[in-house]
Design an enzyme around this catalytic site. Structure first.
Site, PDB file in Angstrom:
ATOM      1  N   ARG A 227       0.855  -1.177   0.000  1.00 36.06           N
ATOM      2  CA  ARG A 227       0.000   0.000   0.000  1.00 36.06           C
ATOM      3  C   ARG A 227       0.900   1.239   0.000  1.00 36.06           C
ATOM      4  O   ARG A 227       2.078   1.160   0.376  1.00 36.06           O
ATOM      5  CB  ARG A 227      -0.898   0.019   1.237  1.00 36.06           C
ATOM      6  N   LYS A 252      -2.007  -1.870   7.433  1.00 33.21           N
ATOM      7  CA  LYS A 252      -3.425  -1.651   7.697  1.00 33.21           C
ATOM      8  C   LYS A 252      -3.910  -2.614   8.781  1.00 33.21           C
ATOM      9  O   LYS A 252      -3.598  -3.802   8.758  1.00 33.21           O
ATOM     10  CB  LYS A 252      -4.235  -1.849   6.414  1.00 33.21           C
ATOM     11  N   HIS A 317      -2.713   2.090  -6.207  1.00 34.40           N
ATOM     12  CA  HIS A 317      -3.298   0.842  -5.715  1.00 34.40           C
ATOM     13  C   HIS A 317      -3.496  -0.164  -6.841  1.00 34.40           C
ATOM     14  O   HIS A 317      -3.597  -1.368  -6.581  1.00 34.40           O
ATOM     15  CB  HIS A 317      -4.620   1.131  -5.001  1.00 34.40           C
ATOM     16  N   ARG A 320      -0.746  -2.661  -6.740  1.00 32.92           N
ATOM     17  CA  ARG A 320      -0.963  -3.706  -5.714  1.00 32.92           C
ATOM     18  C   ARG A 320      -1.968  -4.746  -6.217  1.00 32.92           C
ATOM     19  O   ARG A 320      -1.760  -5.952  -6.068  1.00 32.92           O
ATOM     20  CB  ARG A 320      -1.450  -3.054  -4.425  1.00 32.92           C
ATOM     21  N   TYR A 352      -9.861 -11.360  -6.342  1.00 28.77           N
ATOM     22  CA  TYR A 352      -8.943 -11.410  -7.479  1.00 28.77           C
ATOM     23  C   TYR A 352      -9.246 -12.580  -8.416  1.00 28.77           C
ATOM     24  O   TYR A 352      -8.805 -12.580  -9.563  1.00 28.77           O
ATOM     25  CB  TYR A 352      -7.497 -11.472  -6.992  1.00 28.77           C
TER      26      TYR A 352
END
Length: 381
Positions: A227, A252, A317, A320, A352
């Site tokens: 991130r 996070k 992002h 990522r 994903y």
């Protein structure tokens, strides 16, 4: 095609959306069609009224005219009441309760962003009730707040959940009683698929910069699935070159994790370290010892997109997301990807599978098998 940079802001205690772009007469005329749009001379940007659906409205307005970069756009909690309902200012008792609630969350190590959002949400609720004594507040008050404040203003499902979570946390932990509003149903969270770049696009972006620090920062985000904040918080001691591991501290959810780091990335990092000689953070700004800023990192990506000729509104992002998807497509077990990304739940990682070519291309359309079916002439007459 022109690019419009979009971010949210509070201006004169009002939520606003700022549009920044190089002068273009056609884009300027389109912006002027937005109700409430005004030019901010001091900031050299256009400001338009904030709403939860503003991004989708802007995408429709500028479709085919400009790319929208809204990576710096964040949902805002309206600090002031809307014009239909006047809320009472916070009373001394309410302010004292908010301060105690803030201290309670901070002592339990809630993130500062969560503390801010929960405090603002609870403040709105207290003001809506007219600063009623919290001991006298009931489920009916929360249901009325939901109907007459949240729904009447068309606030998003995310805002609705935020407020309910804040109020319930306050009452369950500060007053030791539960508010269980019967009339309020939890909104369904929309499922948004992640944006994924092809490997060719990733290679073009990562190779666009000659500046070694810029190239290393973007490469590390993709190579380790970081991130933005995780990259900027890295320190030289977080790299274990002997074991080929990168340590991410307090990511996070305040979780630490380890991710493998390849020899190619280590070579980049060594070269970057020799050139930059950072004092504290792995990537520092113009002032030694201070971490590189998020805004500057975003500009590094924007410059790479311009140089590589990629017109999609790519955000950091996306790198990522691409890391995770490319791992899945190369056969990496989903459980390992969950660990590498620092996800609490496997359900988060499973998103994903919906964008992986490897998974989707295995599915054969029934149309393709029709040619194998023999049909007797006249059978359907």
């Amino acid at each position: 095609m022109k690019t419009i940079f979009i971010k949210s802001a509070i201006i004169q205690k009002k939520a606003a959306v700022l549009l920044e772009f190089a002068f273009d007469h056609e884009l300027k005329e389109l912006v002027k069609t937005i109700p409430g749009a005004r030019w901010k001379t001091d900031l050299k940007v256009w400001a338009v009224p904030y709403s939860d659906d503003i991004i989708s409205n802007l995408l429709n307005l500028f479709k085919g005219k400009a790319w929208l970069d809204y990576s710096n756009f964040k949902k805002l909690v309206e600090p002031e009441e809307s014009q239909h309902i006047k809320l009472a200012p916070s009373s001394a008792r309410s302010l004292a309760e908010l301060e105690r609630f803030t201290d309670w969350m901070r002592n339990r190590r809630y993130s500062e962003s969560t503390i801010k959002n929960y405090t603002q949400s609870l403040s709105l609720f207290f003001r809506f009730t007219g600063n009623k004594n919290p001991e006298e507040i009931t489920n009916a008050d929360l249901e009325l707040f939901h109907k007459d404040y949240i729904l009447s203003r068309n606030y998003s499902a995310a805002f609705q959940s935020l407020v309910i979570n804040a109020v319930k946390l306050y009452f369950s932990n500060r007053l030791k009683r539960k508010l269980e509003p019967i009339e309020i149903e939890r909104p369904k969270t929309p499922r948004l698929l992640p944006h994924v770049l092809s490997k060719e696009e990733v290679k073009a972006i990562l190779g666009a910069h000659q500046n070694i620090k810029h190239r290393t920062m973007l490469s590390l985000i993709y190579a380790c699935g970081l991130r933005r904040s995780e990259l900027l918080n890295l320190k030289p001691q977080d790299i274990d070159s002997k074991r080929g591991m990168l340590r991410i501290n307090q990511g996070k959810g305040k979780k630490d994790r380890l991710v493998p780091i390849s020899e190619k990335i280590l070579e980049l990092l060594r070269e970057c370290y020799k050139n930059e000689k950072p004092k504290v953070y792995l990537f520092e700004g113009q002032v030694a010892g201070e971490k590189y800023s998020e805004g500057s990192l975003q500009k590094v990506l924007k410059s790479a997109l311009d140089k590589s000729g990629i017109k999609r509104p790519v955000t950091l992002h996306w790198l990522r997301h691409s890391y995770a998807t490319h791992l899945l497509e190369s056969g990496t077990d989903l459980r390992y990807i969950q660990e590498l990304l620092g996800h609490n739940s496997s359900k988060t990682t499973e998103i994903y599978t919906h964008v992986s070519q490897r998974s989707l291309q295995k599915i054969q359309s029934p149309f393709d098998s029709l040619e194998k079916i023999k049909v007797t002439k006249g059978a359907y007459t």
